[in-house]
Write an enzyme that holds these catalytic residues in place. Structure first.
Site, PDB file in Angstrom:
ATOM      1  N   THR A 135       0.808  -1.226   0.000  1.00  0.00           N
ATOM      2  CA  THR A 135       0.000   0.000   0.000  1.00  0.00           C
ATOM      3  C   THR A 135       0.837   1.270   0.000  1.00  0.00           C
ATOM      4  O   THR A 135       0.483   2.258  -0.642  1.00  0.00           O
ATOM      5  CB  THR A 135      -0.928  -0.011   1.248  1.00  0.00           C
ATOM      6  OG1 THR A 135      -1.848  -1.089   1.098  1.00  0.00           O
ATOM      7  CG2 THR A 135      -1.701   1.274   1.394  1.00  0.00           C
ATOM      8  N   ASP A 164       1.445  -6.643  -4.461  1.00  0.00           N
ATOM      9  CA  ASP A 164       0.595  -6.623  -3.283  1.00  0.00           C
ATOM     10  C   ASP A 164       1.127  -7.785  -2.434  1.00  0.00           C
ATOM     11  O   ASP A 164       1.370  -8.880  -2.967  1.00  0.00           O
ATOM     12  CB  ASP A 164      -0.855  -6.890  -3.690  1.00  0.00           C
ATOM     13  CG  ASP A 164      -1.808  -6.802  -2.510  1.00  0.00           C
ATOM     14  OD1 ASP A 164      -2.693  -5.941  -2.537  1.00  0.00           O
ATOM     15  OD2 ASP A 164      -1.676  -7.612  -1.561  1.00  0.00           O
ATOM     16  N   SER A 165       1.325  -7.570  -1.152  1.00  0.00           N
ATOM     17  CA  SER A 165       2.039  -8.597  -0.378  1.00  0.00           C
ATOM     18  C   SER A 165       1.256  -9.897  -0.222  1.00  0.00           C
ATOM     19  O   SER A 165       1.813 -10.897   0.232  1.00  0.00           O
ATOM     20  CB  SER A 165       2.476  -8.054   0.977  1.00  0.00           C
ATOM     21  OG  SER A 165       1.409  -8.020   1.879  1.00  0.00           O
ATOM     22  N   SER A 166      -0.008  -9.911  -0.612  1.00  0.00           N
ATOM     23  CA  SER A 166      -0.741 -11.185  -0.603  1.00  0.00           C
ATOM     24  C   SER A 166      -0.093 -12.162  -1.575  1.00  0.00           C
ATOM     25  O   SER A 166      -0.277 -13.371  -1.471  1.00  0.00           O
ATOM     26  CB  SER A 166      -2.196 -10.983  -1.048  1.00  0.00           C
ATOM     27  OG  SER A 166      -2.743  -9.894  -0.371  1.00  0.00           O
ATOM     28  N   THR A 175       1.349  -4.669   4.146  1.00  0.00           N
ATOM     29  CA  THR A 175       1.154  -5.062   5.550  1.00  0.00           C
ATOM     30  C   THR A 175       0.593  -6.477   5.697  1.00  0.00           C
ATOM     31  O   THR A 175       0.802  -7.113   6.722  1.00  0.00           O
ATOM     32  CB  THR A 175       0.188  -4.090   6.263  1.00  0.00           C
ATOM     33  OG1 THR A 175      -1.062  -4.078   5.565  1.00  0.00           O
ATOM     34  CG2 THR A 175       0.760  -2.685   6.314  1.00  0.00           C
ATOM     35  N   ASP A 176      -0.114  -6.964   4.657  1.00  0.00           N
ATOM     36  CA  ASP A 176      -0.847  -8.232   4.833  1.00  0.00           C
ATOM     37  C   ASP A 176       0.061  -9.401   5.235  1.00  0.00           C
ATOM     38  O   ASP A 176      -0.300 -10.209   6.079  1.00  0.00           O
ATOM     39  CB  ASP A 176      -1.624  -8.583   3.556  1.00  0.00           C
ATOM     40  CG  ASP A 176      -2.825  -7.670   3.372  1.00  0.00           C
ATOM     41  OD1 ASP A 176      -3.247  -7.044   4.370  1.00  0.00           O
ATOM     42  OD2 ASP A 176      -3.331  -7.578   2.247  1.00  0.00           O
ATOM     43  N   THR A 218       2.900  -9.617  14.560  1.00  0.00           N
ATOM     44  CA  THR A 218       1.723 -10.167  13.900  1.00  0.00           C
ATOM     45  C   THR A 218       0.821  -9.008  13.499  1.00  0.00           C
ATOM     46  O   THR A 218       0.788  -7.991  14.196  1.00  0.00           O
ATOM     47  CB  THR A 218       1.011 -11.180  14.835  1.00  0.00           C
ATOM     48  OG1 THR A 218      -0.032 -11.823  14.122  1.00  0.00           O
ATOM     49  CG2 THR A 218       0.429 -10.551  16.089  1.00  0.00           C
ATOM     50  N   GLN A 241      -3.875 -20.605  19.601  1.00  0.00           N
ATOM     51  CA  GLN A 241      -4.731 -19.596  18.968  1.00  0.00           C
ATOM     52  C   GLN A 241      -4.741 -18.321  19.787  1.00  0.00           C
ATOM     53  O   GLN A 241      -5.169 -17.276  19.313  1.00  0.00           O
ATOM     54  CB  GLN A 241      -6.161 -20.127  18.855  1.00  0.00           C
ATOM     55  CG  GLN A 241      -6.276 -21.260  17.900  1.00  0.00           C
ATOM     56  CD  GLN A 241      -7.670 -21.871  17.869  1.00  0.00           C
ATOM     57  OE1 GLN A 241      -8.649 -21.277  18.307  1.00  0.00           O
ATOM     58  NE2 GLN A 241      -7.750 -23.070  17.349  1.00  0.00           N
ATOM     59  N   CYS A 242      -4.308 -18.417  21.050  1.00  0.00           N
ATOM     60  CA  CYS A 242      -4.254 -17.217  21.889  1.00  0.00           C
ATOM     61  C   CYS A 242      -3.063 -16.379  21.449  1.00  0.00           C
ATOM     62  O   CYS A 242      -2.001 -16.911  21.158  1.00  0.00           O
ATOM     63  CB  CYS A 242      -4.067 -17.585  23.360  1.00  0.00           C
ATOM     64  SG  CYS A 242      -5.396 -18.566  24.001  1.00  0.00           S
TER      65      CYS A 242
HETATM   66  N1  ASP Z   1      -2.878  -5.594   0.376  1.00  0.00           N
HETATM   67  C1  ASP Z   1      -1.819  -4.693   0.789  1.00  0.00           C
HETATM   68  C2  ASP Z   1      -0.523  -5.479   0.821  1.00  0.00           C
HETATM   69  O1  ASP Z   1      -0.310  -6.209   1.731  1.00  0.00           O
HETATM   70  C3  ASP Z   1      -2.125  -4.127   2.130  1.00  0.00           C
HETATM   71  C4  ASP Z   1      -1.105  -3.164   2.662  1.00  0.00           C
HETATM   72  O2  ASP Z   1      -0.021  -2.989   2.172  1.00  0.00           O
HETATM   73  O3  ASP Z   1      -1.424  -2.517   3.683  1.00  0.00           O
HETATM   74  O4  ASP Z   1       0.259  -5.356  -0.075  1.00  0.00           O
END
Ligand code: ASP
Length: 337
Positions: free
Chosen positions: A13, A58-60, A90-91, A161, A273-274
């Site tokens: 982003t 995009d980091s996805s 951020t993802d 995280t 999971q905690c």
């Molecule tokens: N979908 C974006 C990514 O991870 C989200 C971000 O950067 O905040 O590339």
């Protein structure tokens, strides 16, 4: 002498621009955009260069190959620069920060991973502070490990995280103190920093493609549905259990499957999971069976760190028993026993 930082721009982003399909990275745009930020050239700031990755992602879409690409860029420029700032979406940022912490053996320079929730080009963007402070921290050279800076806090990369999809303080480090907090001054938690062994030599371990799974246990889970994925080709699995490492014991259904997976050579790592606290196998009857079935404890590791650590250990081609033992060892400050 003025320090010199290398900014590795991978996408995310922070450098995206609006398009008719939503935000997307734009080739060749970000260097000019940040060159006009006066604070990045201000008094007390290090000099910097930027390497733009191709393609910007995009980091996805980040996976093993991109982690290797970032690792190689750091290795190839290691002697030229005093530190590195990795600009990333951020993802999956916490996964990448974890992966880099394992890949970069004997690291003795700052690697700060950052990004933003709002693109630099938009009103109220958090990109400016995240970028400026990350470059500043990398230039100070106090934290010589892989860290993640976001929303005023510097966290250990492999303890971080993503905790908020829309907040500007998007990352948390639930089981470890922040390494630094950026208020009027930057206050470093010097006692909490990771020290590489004095004889450690810097090297990169590239990750190899490894079949890894993550299975989150939930009430009513029908384990038989997962039996078919527990084959020889599944090298490692992170089991996200309840609380301190508990799984449902009805029908005694999961254990035979775990046992079978273990006999196939799959490394089963138990995480919780905690967000906070640690796995304690054997504290309850519902967890002691996991140890008997051959699982190892991930203690208070994040799932992100456990996944990255599995990739790392399998990339070293170690014997299974050694991988099992090392999963429970603290290698880069990623877990507390
Ligand atoms: N979908 C974006 C990514 O991870 C989200 C971000 O950067 O905040 O590339």
């Amino acid at each position: 002498m003025k320090k010199k930082i290398c900014i590795l721009y991978t996408g995310g982003t922070i450098g995206m621009v609006p398009t008719d399909k939503g935000y997307a990275p734009k080739k060749g745009y970000f260097h000019d955009a940040i060159s006009s930020i006066d604070d990045l050239k201000g008094e007390g700031m290090p000099d910097w260069d930027m390497i733009e990755f191709e393609p910007l992602l995009d980091s996805s879409n980040i996976a093993v190959e991109q982690w290797n690409q970032i690792g190689r860029a750091i290795r190839d420029n290691y002697d030229t620069y005093d530190g590195f700032v990795v600009l990333h979406g951020t993802d999956t940022m916490a996964y990448t920060a974890s992966a880099l912490s394992f890949m970069l053996e004997g690291l003795n320079k700052p690697v700060v991973v950052t990004g933003s929730q709002i693109p630099l080009c938009q009103l109220r963007s958090d990109a400016r502070d995240n970028l400026i402070t990350s470059v500043f921290i990398a230039g100070q050279g106090i934290v010589r490990e892989v860290s993640l800076y976001f929303g005023g806090r510097l966290l250990r990369g492999n303890r971080s995280t993503k905790a908020s999809a829309d907040g500007l303080i998007a990352f948390d480090s639930p089981n470890y103190h922040p390494l630094a907090e950026a208020g009027i001054d930057i206050k470093y938690n010097t006692a909490e920093l990771f020290e590489p062994a004095s004889d450690a030599v810097f090297s990169l371990t590239e990750f190899s493609q490894t079949s890894i799974g993550v299975l989150k246990v939930f009430p009513g889970i029908q384990f038989s549905l997962f039996e078919s994925i527990m084959t020889e080709s599944l090298k490692g699995i992170v089991l996200e259990t309840f609380g301190a490492g508990n799984i449902p014991s009805y029908d005694n259904a999961l254990l035979p499957i775990i046992k079978k997976a273990f006999e196939h050579g799959t490394i089963i790592t138990v995480c919780s999971q905690c967000q906070q606290g640690t796995v304690k196998l054997g504290a309850y009857e519902t967890s002691s069976a996991l140890t008997r079935a051959g699982a190892v404890s991930g203690y208070n590791m994040t799932t992100e760190a456990a996944v990255a650590k599995l990739y790392y250990l399998f990339s070293l081609n170690l014997p299974k028993e050694e991988i099992k033992a090392k999963m429970e060892e603290d290698l880069r400050g990623e877990l507390t026993k």
